[in-house]
Scaffold this motif. Structure first.
Motif, PDB file in Angstrom:
ATOM      1  N   VAL A   1       0.847  -1.188   0.000  1.00  0.00           N
ATOM      2  CA  VAL A   1       0.000   0.000   0.000  1.00  0.00           C
ATOM      3  C   VAL A   1       0.881   1.236   0.000  1.00  0.00           C
ATOM      4  N   GLU A   2       0.577   2.141  -0.882  1.00  0.00           N
ATOM      5  CA  GLU A   2       1.261   3.430  -0.922  1.00  0.00           C
ATOM      6  C   GLU A   2       0.480   4.376  -0.026  1.00  0.00           C
ATOM      7  N   LEU A   3       1.152   4.887   0.983  1.00  0.00           N
ATOM      8  CA  LEU A   3       0.542   5.799   1.947  1.00  0.00           C
ATOM      9  C   LEU A   3       1.082   7.200   1.669  1.00  0.00           C
ATOM     10  N   ALA A   4       0.220   8.087   1.206  1.00  0.00           N
ATOM     11  CA  ALA A   4       0.635   9.446   0.844  1.00  0.00           C
ATOM     12  C   ALA A   4       0.314  10.406   1.978  1.00  0.00           C
ATOM     13  N   ARG A   5       1.342  11.091   2.418  1.00  0.00           N
ATOM     14  CA  ARG A   5       1.190  12.100   3.458  1.00  0.00           C
ATOM     15  C   ARG A   5       1.804  13.394   2.957  1.00  0.00           C
ATOM     16  N   PRO A   6       1.487  14.495   3.600  1.00  0.00           N
ATOM     17  CA  PRO A   6       2.083  15.758   3.144  1.00  0.00           C
ATOM     18  C   PRO A   6       3.604  15.664   3.102  1.00  0.00           C
ATOM     19  N   GLY A   7       4.170  15.877   1.930  1.00  0.00           N
ATOM     20  CA  GLY A   7       5.618  15.893   1.780  1.00  0.00           C
ATOM     21  C   GLY A   7       6.248  14.603   1.316  1.00  0.00           C
ATOM     22  N   CYS A   8       5.565  13.463   1.371  1.00  0.00           N
ATOM     23  CA  CYS A   8       6.185  12.212   0.929  1.00  0.00           C
ATOM     24  C   CYS A   8       5.159  11.088   0.761  1.00  0.00           C
TER      25      CYS A   8
END
Length: 159
Positions: A102-109
């Motif tokens: 799973v690709e977990l997208a958070r602010p900045g990365c």
């Protein structure tokens, strides 16, 4: 009045004590759909549903009440996985074990989080392992990566 109380007690016992059986994923549900449902439960802060989708070959944590501290573990998983967009990158099956990245997208990365699944007693898939180290610290999720094998990828501009 006493007969009404006795009747209600008998009905309660006959109906399984009023306890609702947790809803496990059906056997035909794919690993990707189980993971997406789990991640949606994370986004919705639905800890009960997370416990229904996480467990072992013996059953979900919600139905087996195992491990004894499963509620604390669900809370910790929620803390590590919340506050980010997500998408399934890959799904593989090897020697009976199913793995979903799973690709977990958070602010900045963006972080890649491996999730392992097992078949439960009814044949449906349950999430069994989540690499929370790969998700990053919930307070600083995109700080220095502790493991060289899991690159922290900066978000593309505008994401």
């Amino acid at each position: 009045m006493r007969s009404v109380c006795v009747m209600l007690s008998i009905l309660t016992l006959g109906c399984g004590g009023g306890r609702v059986s947790p809803s496990a994923p059906p056997p035909e549900q794919s690993a990707t759909s189980v993971v997406m449902e789990f991640m949606q439960a994370v986004a919705d802060s639905n800890l009960t549903r997370m416990a229904e989708l996480w467990g072992t070959a013996r059953g979900s944590a919600a139905s087996t009440r195992n491990p004894p501290d499963y509620q604390r573990r669900i809370f910790v998983m929620h803390s590590f996985l919340k506050n980010g967009g997500h998408r399934v990158v890959s799904e593989t099956t090897e020697q009976g074990r199913v793995a979903v990245m799973v690709e977990l997208a958070r602010p900045g990365c963006v972080r890649n989080v491996p999730i392992g699944l097992v078949r439960g007693p009814g044949g449906g898939l349950l999430i069994n392992t989540i690499d929370l180290d790969a998700a990053g610290n919930p307070v600083k999720p995109c700080g220095v990566n502790p493991r060289p094998g899991n690159p922290t990828v900066p978000n593309p501009p505008g994401r």
